[in-house]
Motif scaffolding. Structure first.
Motif, PDB file in Angstrom:
ATOM      1  N   TYR A 198      77.207  61.245  56.906  1.00  0.00           N
ATOM      2  CA  TYR A 198      77.770  62.158  56.045  1.00  0.00           C
ATOM      3  C   TYR A 198      77.034  63.558  56.435  1.00  0.00           C
ATOM      4  O   TYR A 198      77.710  64.549  56.683  1.00  0.00           O
ATOM      5  CB  TYR A 198      77.491  61.865  54.872  1.00  0.00           C
ATOM      6  CG  TYR A 198      78.391  62.627  53.817  1.00  0.00           C
ATOM      7  CD1 TYR A 198      79.551  62.574  53.559  1.00  0.00           C
ATOM      8  CD2 TYR A 198      77.741  64.084  53.369  1.00  0.00           C
ATOM      9  CE1 TYR A 198      80.469  63.551  52.774  1.00  0.00           C
ATOM     10  CE2 TYR A 198      78.496  64.913  52.649  1.00  0.00           C
ATOM     11  CZ  TYR A 198      79.760  64.511  52.360  1.00  0.00           C
ATOM     12  OH  TYR A 198      80.522  65.560  51.610  1.00  0.00           O
TER      13      TYR A 198
ATOM     14  N   ARG B 165      78.657  64.952  59.488  1.00  0.00           N
ATOM     15  CA  ARG B 165      80.180  65.345  59.232  1.00  0.00           C
ATOM     16  C   ARG B 165      79.970  66.920  58.634  1.00  0.00           C
ATOM     17  O   ARG B 165      80.525  67.760  58.869  1.00  0.00           O
ATOM     18  CB  ARG B 165      80.722  64.424  58.381  1.00  0.00           C
ATOM     19  CG  ARG B 165      81.043  63.148  58.961  1.00  0.00           C
ATOM     20  CD  ARG B 165      81.506  62.236  58.129  1.00  0.00           C
ATOM     21  NE  ARG B 165      82.750  62.556  57.247  1.00  0.00           N
ATOM     22  CZ  ARG B 165      82.947  62.287  56.030  1.00  0.00           C
ATOM     23  NH1 ARG B 165      82.199  61.203  55.384  1.00  0.00           N
ATOM     24  NH2 ARG B 165      83.975  62.601  55.328  1.00  0.00           N
TER      25      ARG B 165
ATOM     26  N   LEU C 120      87.244  58.706  57.197  1.00  0.00           N
ATOM     27  CA  LEU C 120      85.933  58.929  56.968  1.00  0.00           C
ATOM     28  C   LEU C 120      85.417  58.891  55.568  1.00  0.00           C
ATOM     29  O   LEU C 120      84.380  58.581  55.170  1.00  0.00           O
ATOM     30  CB  LEU C 120      85.511  60.230  57.728  1.00  0.00           C
ATOM     31  CG  LEU C 120      85.738  60.290  59.395  1.00  0.00           C
ATOM     32  CD1 LEU C 120      85.352  61.549  60.143  1.00  0.00           C
ATOM     33  CD2 LEU C 120      85.062  58.934  59.853  1.00  0.00           C
ATOM     34  N   ILE C 121      86.277  59.606  54.800  1.00  0.00           N
ATOM     35  CA  ILE C 121      86.239  59.813  53.475  1.00  0.00           C
ATOM     36  C   ILE C 121      86.146  58.366  52.732  1.00  0.00           C
ATOM     37  O   ILE C 121      85.063  58.039  51.956  1.00  0.00           O
ATOM     38  CB  ILE C 121      86.925  60.806  52.613  1.00  0.00           C
ATOM     39  CG1 ILE C 121      86.873  62.343  53.262  1.00  0.00           C
ATOM     40  CG2 ILE C 121      86.735  60.727  51.130  1.00  0.00           C
ATOM     41  CD1 ILE C 121      87.988  63.142  52.741  1.00  0.00           C
TER      42      ILE C 121
ATOM     43  N   SER D 196      83.166  56.165  53.655  1.00  0.00           N
ATOM     44  CA  SER D 196      81.973  56.709  53.171  1.00  0.00           C
ATOM     45  C   SER D 196      81.955  56.016  51.690  1.00  0.00           C
ATOM     46  O   SER D 196      80.740  55.751  51.281  1.00  0.00           O
ATOM     47  CB  SER D 196      81.992  58.046  53.377  1.00  0.00           C
ATOM     48  OG  SER D 196      81.041  58.602  52.521  1.00  0.00           O
ATOM     49  N   ILE D 197      82.840  56.530  50.859  1.00  0.00           N
ATOM     50  CA  ILE D 197      82.821  56.129  49.486  1.00  0.00           C
ATOM     51  C   ILE D 197      82.626  54.478  49.451  1.00  0.00           C
ATOM     52  O   ILE D 197      81.945  53.988  48.877  1.00  0.00           O
ATOM     53  CB  ILE D 197      84.030  56.677  48.653  1.00  0.00           C
ATOM     54  CG1 ILE D 197      83.833  58.257  48.706  1.00  0.00           C
ATOM     55  CG2 ILE D 197      84.200  56.128  47.374  1.00  0.00           C
ATOM     56  CD1 ILE D 197      85.140  58.741  48.012  1.00  0.00           C
TER      57      ILE D 197
ATOM     58  N   LYS E 130      79.435  52.549  50.266  1.00  0.00           N
ATOM     59  CA  LYS E 130      78.501  52.537  48.987  1.00  0.00           C
ATOM     60  C   LYS E 130      78.957  51.739  47.880  1.00  0.00           C
ATOM     61  O   LYS E 130      78.020  51.068  47.353  1.00  0.00           O
ATOM     62  CB  LYS E 130      78.279  53.935  48.423  1.00  0.00           C
ATOM     63  CG  LYS E 130      77.438  54.807  49.596  1.00  0.00           C
ATOM     64  CD  LYS E 130      77.424  56.135  49.237  1.00  0.00           C
ATOM     65  CE  LYS E 130      78.834  57.088  49.451  1.00  0.00           C
ATOM     66  NZ  LYS E 130      78.656  58.492  49.535  1.00  0.00           N
TER      67      LYS E 130
ATOM     68  N   PHE F 196      88.335  67.399  46.304  1.00  0.00           N
ATOM     69  CA  PHE F 196      88.187  67.340  47.558  1.00  0.00           C
ATOM     70  C   PHE F 196      89.729  67.243  48.336  1.00  0.00           C
ATOM     71  O   PHE F 196      89.719  67.934  49.320  1.00  0.00           O
ATOM     72  CB  PHE F 196      87.592  65.871  47.759  1.00  0.00           C
ATOM     73  CG  PHE F 196      86.597  65.991  48.810  1.00  0.00           C
ATOM     74  CD1 PHE F 196      85.451  67.013  48.876  1.00  0.00           C
ATOM     75  CD2 PHE F 196      86.628  65.357  50.021  1.00  0.00           C
ATOM     76  CE1 PHE F 196      84.621  66.902  49.963  1.00  0.00           C
ATOM     77  CE2 PHE F 196      85.657  65.095  50.958  1.00  0.00           C
ATOM     78  CZ  PHE F 196      84.674  66.042  50.958  1.00  0.00           C
TER      79      PHE F 196
HETATM   80  N1  URA Z   1      82.066  61.311  48.648  1.00  0.00           N
HETATM   81  C1  URA Z   1      81.409  60.667  49.537  1.00  0.00           C
HETATM   82  O1  URA Z   1      80.525  60.040  49.088  1.00  0.00           O
HETATM   83  N2  URA Z   1      81.905  60.697  50.759  1.00  0.00           N
HETATM   84  C2  URA Z   1      82.910  61.373  51.312  1.00  0.00           C
HETATM   85  O2  URA Z   1      82.974  61.578  52.709  1.00  0.00           O
HETATM   86  C3  URA Z   1      83.395  62.534  50.450  1.00  0.00           C
HETATM   87  C4  URA Z   1      83.002  62.372  49.204  1.00  0.00           C
END
Ligand code: URA
Length: 440
Positions: free
Chosen positions: A167, A170, A181-182, A185-186, A189, A209
């Motif tokens: 992140y 990026r 990628l978004i 990423s979310i 987690k 976003f």
């Molecule tokens: N929130 C995130 O955790 N990752 C992203 O890529 C965008 C928003």
């Protein structure tokens, strides 16, 4: 087989699909430092232009989720639920939802982030309670959820470390804004954080976003698919972020608004979104199959005063001052105020919501960088919603600050964020769509 990062970049550049092994090689190599930033940057840019298939996106998510610790929540009794917002302005729903669900005995074991840029973070908001700690050992976290059905902590350093590194890269290589990628990423987690049910609040509009509903829907579909493939029940609610949620923006001010809602008052759209998201969490947890019944159960936790008491119990368990819940005037809010009056009469027609978030950030309520200290006492109270009629000389907002210069800058920013027109704007529905596994 020996793999080379060069070949993988070339393959993606040519728009070929990568194998699971190749994706794990990239994620693990970058996380442990054997793949340098410049090669990873080239790879991310290739993904940006060529995209990824659903299969590649799932592999990327799982590789990132497995790159560090994963929480084992199996010692918590019942179906664990979590919610995640893609980020917004004035979004304090987690602090309303957590206590309501806990009153119904649904375990909420939540990890939240801090604010960055124009968006706020739940962890900062909670620190407005004197003494509140957002750090718990895994044992204490699990014990608290078993005892009172609700605990909320900051993300541990080693949860999805690949995402943290990717992140950051990026962010400085113009590759943030890519769906796969978004989504990865979310979801990496969320999957590492261990919940069985994930309700996603995908924001759309000028403070979000994803500015268009179409983009938000596509992102939601990808994330729901990833959740399903990872064996997590996932539902996405697409909600409007064209103006702040509720009236208050800024940490302690937002906590005050949470208390207002849990007292049975509060702004209509904030209340409505909180109840909608919570109702999908109740359904996901299997408490009932009926949406209206879920809403009624949740409403009862507010009407009976149980949810407010649960918030106080939760604050106390994590070292905070529970009296501040029952007497919110004890929450520290900046002493200096500045009224933002308007020069024109008409309907509040549009809002560049990102700018409202920036006004709060300028006051000191948000961070310019991850290391910035923030002032929990500052922020804004916006008195009008889009579509309201406002008269010349009326106060659109009140600014709470500790620095006159910053307050003037915030006022200018806020006035620029809103437009006033002769005709009312088309009213945006709060909930734009719901995406479940059945819609894929
Ligand atoms: N929130 C995130 O955790 N990752 C992203 O890529 C965008 C928003």
């Amino acid at each position: 087989m020996l793999m080379r990062m060069y070949d993988i970049i070339e393959k993606k550049k040519q728009s070929e699909s990568l194998t699971k092994e190749e994706i794990y090689y990239v994620v693990n190599g970058f996380t442990n430092g054997t793949i340098p930033d410049y090669q990873m940057s080239a790879f991310l840019m290739a993904v940006y232009f060529q995209g990824m298939t659903m299969e590649e996106t799932v592999d990327l998510t799982m590789a990132m989720a497995e790159s560090g610790d994963t929480l084992d929540l199996s010692a918590i009794h019942g179906v664990k639920v979590d919610k995640h917002s893609t980020g917004g302005v004035g979004d304090k729903t987690s602090l309303i939802i957590g206590p309501m669900l806990a009153c119904l005995g649904i375990p909420v074991a939540k990890m939240s982030g801090r604010g960055l840029g124009h968006t706020g973070g739940t962890i900062d908001k909670l620190e407005s309670f004197h003494g509140f700690s957002t750090v718990l050992s895994q044992e204490d976290f699990i014990r608290q959820v078993n005892d009172i059905s609700f605990a909320l902590v900051g993300q541990t350093a080693n949860l999805a470390p690949a995402d943290k590194k990717i992140y950051a890269l990026r962010d400085v290589t113009a590759t943030v804004n890519q769906m796969s990628l978004i989504a990865s990423s979310i979801m990496s987690k969320k999957i590492a954080a261990g919940a069985d049910v994930i309700v996603l609040d995908v924001k759309t509009g000028s403070g979000a976003f994803m500015e268009t509903v179409e983009d938000a829907q596509e992102l939601a579909r990808i994330m729901v698919s990833i959740g399903r493939m990872a064996g997590r029940k996932t539902i996405a609610v697409i909600s409007d972020m064209n103006e702040p949620l509720g009236h208050n923006v800024g940490n302690a001010l937002e906590v005050k608004e949470v208390i207002e809602v849990l007292r049975g008052n509060g702004e209509e759209r904030l209340r409505e979104l909180s109840l909608t998201l919570a109702a999908y969490m109740v359904l996901g947890a299997g408490k009932t199959k009926d949406y209206d019944e879920a809403r009624a159960l949740l409403q009862e936790t507010i009407d009976s005063g149980a949810a407010l008491k649960k918030l106080a119990q939760f604050v106390q368990h994590q070292g905070g001052e529970p009296l501040q819940v029952f007497e919110p005037e004890r929450l520290k809010v900046a002493e200096h105020t500045l009224s933002v009056t308007v020069e024109q009469e008409g309907y509040l027609a549009s809002c560049i919501n990102r700018e409202v978030g920036m006004a709060s950030l300028i006051l000191g309520g948000g961070r310019e960088t991850k290391e910035s200290e923030i002032d929990l006492s500052v922020g804004l109270v916006i008195h009008y919603k889009l579509g309201d009629y406002i008269k010349k000389g009326d106060s659109l907002a009140t600014i709470y600050g500790n620095d006159q210069q910053k307050m003037i800058l915030a006022k200018e920013r806020l006035l620029k964020a809103y437009t006033i027109a002769d005709a009312p704007p088309v009213k945006q529905p709060l909930i734009k769509a719901i995406i479940t596994e059945n819609d894929l």
